[in-house]
Scaffold this motif. Structure first.
Motif, PDB file in Angstrom:
ATOM      1  N   UNK A 160      45.589  53.412  57.604  1.00  0.00           N
ATOM      2  CA  UNK A 160      44.445  53.366  56.958  1.00  0.00           C
ATOM      3  C   UNK A 160      43.378  52.747  57.637  1.00  0.00           C
ATOM      4  N   UNK A 161      41.962  53.546  57.205  1.00  0.00           N
ATOM      5  CA  UNK A 161      40.931  53.116  57.905  1.00  0.00           C
ATOM      6  C   UNK A 161      39.861  52.621  57.038  1.00  0.00           C
ATOM      7  N   UNK A 162      39.061  51.306  57.466  1.00  0.00           N
ATOM      8  CA  UNK A 162      37.783  50.978  56.906  1.00  0.00           C
ATOM      9  C   UNK A 162      36.805  51.141  57.766  1.00  0.00           C
ATOM     10  N   UNK A 222      34.362  52.874  52.700  1.00  0.00           N
ATOM     11  CA  UNK A 222      33.198  52.889  53.710  1.00  0.00           C
ATOM     12  C   UNK A 222      32.331  51.687  53.579  1.00  0.00           C
ATOM     13  N   UNK A 223      31.632  51.063  54.312  1.00  0.00           N
ATOM     14  CA  UNK A 223      30.647  49.834  54.137  1.00  0.00           C
ATOM     15  C   UNK A 223      29.594  50.107  54.632  1.00  0.00           C
ATOM     16  N   UNK A 225      33.461  42.706  54.445  1.00  0.00           N
ATOM     17  CA  UNK A 225      34.458  41.845  54.206  1.00  0.00           C
ATOM     18  C   UNK A 225      34.959  42.091  52.721  1.00  0.00           C
ATOM     19  N   UNK A 226      34.212  42.139  51.678  1.00  0.00           N
ATOM     20  CA  UNK A 226      34.777  42.804  50.428  1.00  0.00           C
ATOM     21  C   UNK A 226      35.748  43.682  50.399  1.00  0.00           C
ATOM     22  N   UNK A 227      35.441  44.743  50.917  1.00  0.00           N
ATOM     23  CA  UNK A 227      36.471  45.803  50.960  1.00  0.00           C
ATOM     24  C   UNK A 227      37.493  45.595  51.881  1.00  0.00           C
ATOM     25  N   UNK A 228      37.457  45.003  52.664  1.00  0.00           N
ATOM     26  CA  UNK A 228      38.526  44.659  53.590  1.00  0.00           C
ATOM     27  C   UNK A 228      39.755  43.633  52.518  1.00  0.00           C
ATOM     28  N   UNK A 229      39.082  42.950  51.824  1.00  0.00           N
ATOM     29  CA  UNK A 229      39.935  41.923  50.952  1.00  0.00           C
ATOM     30  C   UNK A 229      40.644  42.931  49.918  1.00  0.00           C
ATOM     31  N   UNK A 238      39.883  48.287  60.868  1.00  0.00           N
ATOM     32  CA  UNK A 238      38.661  48.342  60.767  1.00  0.00           C
ATOM     33  C   UNK A 238      37.729  48.811  61.689  1.00  0.00           C
ATOM     34  N   UNK A 239      36.924  49.916  61.538  1.00  0.00           N
ATOM     35  CA  UNK A 239      36.018  50.146  62.700  1.00  0.00           C
ATOM     36  C   UNK A 239      34.676  49.643  62.155  1.00  0.00           C
ATOM     37  N   UNK A 240      34.099  48.748  63.216  1.00  0.00           N
ATOM     38  CA  UNK A 240      32.996  47.938  62.765  1.00  0.00           C
ATOM     39  C   UNK A 240      31.970  48.062  63.759  1.00  0.00           C
TER      40      UNK A 240
END
Length: 207
Positions: free
Chosen positions: A5-7, A34-35, A42-46, A53-55
């Motif tokens: 799973x990827x954000x 997607x952010x 941060x909110x979507x990670x929680x 996470x790709x940042x």
């Protein structure tokens, strides 16, 4: 096995769309969110607790490094890959110090990103040779004191010793002392070369 799973966090819509399309076409990956800024990341990670996470580093409201720090404060095991256009060794250092497990440039091959995601998802770090070189280069610049970094920032704008002394509220002789130390520590022969090296390594973003 379940897909990884990827954000994805990036403020450029085309980058978000491109990465989502690329990874979404591969059964081993699943883009869960997607952010478009650091606060949202941060909110979507929680909310989703993705495997990776790709940042991006440059984002509104909360930059990439700050977002990484907040995510890692919530979850010390978070696996974060920095994907950015920034390539100064100071940028690399700050990102990895914040807790990222990998650092990639956006102009890299898609195969490298896929390999990186697999590696990081397995709990390992992924540092391409170019990033390792950047970290090695930083060792010399890390010897610069905060005052020397301040003088370097003034020097890079073309200020004379007298002008730097006035700005930093110190004596001209003290400025000369610091400039000589800066040249020696960066292993350069001139003020112009010092400014060039500072810009390339991302040292000027410290101030």
């Amino acid at each position: 096995m379940d897909p990884i799973s990827i954000l994805i966090a990036d403020d450029h819509p085309l980058i978000l769309a491109g990465l989502s399309s690329l990874l979404g076409a591969m059964p081993e990956f699943r883009v869960v969110a997607q952010a478009t800024d650091g606060v949202q990341a941060v909110a979507l990670y929680r909310q989703h607790r993705p495997d990776v996470v790709i940042m991006d580093l440059s984002m509104p409201r909360l930059n990439g490094v700050e977002a990484i720090e907040q995510i890692r404060a919530d979850d010390a095991s978070a696996s974060i890959v920095i994907l950015t256009t920034y390539q100064g060794d100071e940028d690399v250092y700050r990102g990895l110090r914040a807790g990222a497990k990998a650092y990639l440039l956006k102009d890299g091959a898609s195969e490298q990103l896929v390999d990186c995601l697999r590696t990081v998802a397995s709990g390992q770090r992924y540092l391409p040779a170019a990033v390792a070189v950047k970290l090695a280069e930083r060792k010399a610049s890390s010897q610069l004191s905060r005052r020397e970094l301040e003088i370097l920032a003034h020097l890079a704008t073309g200020k004379s010793n007298k002008m730097i002394a006035r700005s930093a509220d110190i004596e001209v002789g003290t400025v000369k002392f610091h400039v000589n130390n800066i040249l020696a520590k960066l292993n350069v022969a001139s003020r112009t070369e010092a400014a060039t090296v500072a810009a390339r390594r991302g040292l000027l973003s410290v101030f």
